[in-house]
Write an enzyme that holds these catalytic residues in place. Sequence first.
Site, PDB file in Angstrom:
ATOM      1  N   ASP A  12       3.310   5.916   9.709  1.00  0.00           N
ATOM      2  CA  ASP A  12       2.375   4.810   9.970  1.00  0.00           C
ATOM      3  C   ASP A  12       2.522   4.257  11.387  1.00  0.00           C
ATOM      4  O   ASP A  12       2.243   3.084  11.637  1.00  0.00           O
ATOM      5  CB  ASP A  12       2.579   3.660   8.959  1.00  0.00           C
ATOM      6  N   LYS A  15      -0.110   7.593  15.004  1.00  0.00           N
ATOM      7  CA  LYS A  15      -0.268   8.940  15.579  1.00  0.00           C
ATOM      8  C   LYS A  15      -1.730   9.299  15.792  1.00  0.00           C
ATOM      9  O   LYS A  15      -2.087   9.984  16.760  1.00  0.00           O
ATOM     10  CB  LYS A  15       0.411   9.971  14.665  1.00  0.00           C
ATOM     11  N   GLY A  39      -2.317   9.089   6.223  1.00  0.00           N
ATOM     12  CA  GLY A  39      -3.605   8.760   6.815  1.00  0.00           C
ATOM     13  C   GLY A  39      -3.481   8.525   8.306  1.00  0.00           C
ATOM     14  O   GLY A  39      -2.578   7.831   8.756  1.00  0.00           O
ATOM     15  N   HIS A  40      -4.379   9.135   9.072  1.00  0.00           N
ATOM     16  CA  HIS A  40      -4.449   8.900  10.509  1.00  0.00           C
ATOM     17  C   HIS A  40      -5.734   8.145  10.811  1.00  0.00           C
ATOM     18  O   HIS A  40      -6.816   8.539  10.365  1.00  0.00           O
ATOM     19  CB  HIS A  40      -4.411  10.222  11.284  1.00  0.00           C
ATOM     20  N   GLN A 214       3.345  11.567   8.482  1.00  0.00           N
ATOM     21  CA  GLN A 214       4.512  10.748   8.154  1.00  0.00           C
ATOM     22  C   GLN A 214       5.424  10.591   9.383  1.00  0.00           C
ATOM     23  O   GLN A 214       4.932  10.588  10.505  1.00  0.00           O
ATOM     24  CB  GLN A 214       5.278  11.328   6.947  1.00  0.00           C
TER      25      GLN A 214
END
Length: 426
Positions: A12, A15, A39-40, A214
């Site tokens: 988180d 990225k 999630g990005h 991650q």
Amino acid sequence: MNLVVVGAQWGDEGKGKIIDLLSPYFQLVVRYQGGENAGHTVVEGGRKLVLHTVPTGVVRGVTSLIGGGTVVHPPTLFREMEELRQAGIEVASYLRISKSAHVVLPIHRQAERISESRRKEKKIGTTGKGIGPAYEDKFGRRGVRVGDLLYRKVIEEKLGILFTEKYREEAPEPGLLEELLSWGEKLSPMMVDGAYFVNSYLREGKNILFEGAQGTLLDVDFGTYPYVTSSNSSAAGVSSGAGLSPRFIDHVLGIGKFYSTRVGEGPFPTEISGEIGRRLRERGGEFGATTGRPRRCGWLDLVALKYSTVVNGFSGLALMKLDVLDGLKTIKVAAKYRLDGKEIDFFPPDPYILEKVEVVYETLPGWDSSTRGVRELSRLPRRALDYLEFIEDYLSVPIWFVSTGPSRDEVIITPSGRRFLEGIPR
């Protein structure tokens, strides 16, 4: 040039924003591990795009590969592709998927939820997306791979083994075989032999960006096991997850925040409760992109970040959300731990040791003026610059990028970051 972008903390870190910034410099973006449990987020033109399985490069129209080290739940992938299409991004034109990626089946999602509920007070804090069981079956040599979805007989045989050997049922649920075949039909135009695909770009001298999910402290081998994800989320996962020899990796960029966050269970030495913790969460929007779960917040842990630096060999750092710290009178930074009465400067990843450490903080003065949206290093407050220099001196790693807001253009490219960008072949 080949670059790995990897989370330096517990995930988180932001990225997605940095990969989006860098993607135009590369001809291929490869997601090499993980599944939809990550999630990005990219904020572009006032809209927020959240990607779970699709590599971030597609937002910029860069060919992107879901690598063999990933696990994929096709219905979720199809839904994500449709959402992006509605946002004006024709994903199918740019997206490829390795035939050796593994498939997350409905039984995997069910098994993970049951397993997590049985742990009671020993919960791992999984997302319930079936990622762990899918990886279990991969390494148990009974998994279904994306390429298998093209062959009825292969799927029949694998499902037979899976359900009799692992899940102790006589047969899979009705309709599953036909559903998997329909997944294969939809995915077939995007399927490639992942390792050959990546290395064809290498042979042609193209630039490749490898996108991690991650963070390092959640790596199944190097993280705070068992409170980790089910894959190698450090740079170590690139070779096995993408099929690239480690000798062709040129740089590793670590992504972190100017403070720390963690989702799920596990030790978190610098965690802050009370008003400051709530302030960081609210100002930083610290809620999971995939689950919406509130993130645990804490001061920057340089002991942990130094460990990530050792594991990954960072060439540079991108640090995010400097503006979240605006207005704090003082800022604490974990510089050492105290364990059994002795000061140590190394990170012990074993949770039964890590949960016993006492943090030894350095306290730095905060700043009153806003850093939100600042795009030049020289325009930062002097004390903010001092904070950056303290981090660089501690880690002996240059900071290449400083994020000062959520939008893709709210970022400072430092002189060392500029030199890096100028060194990428165009």
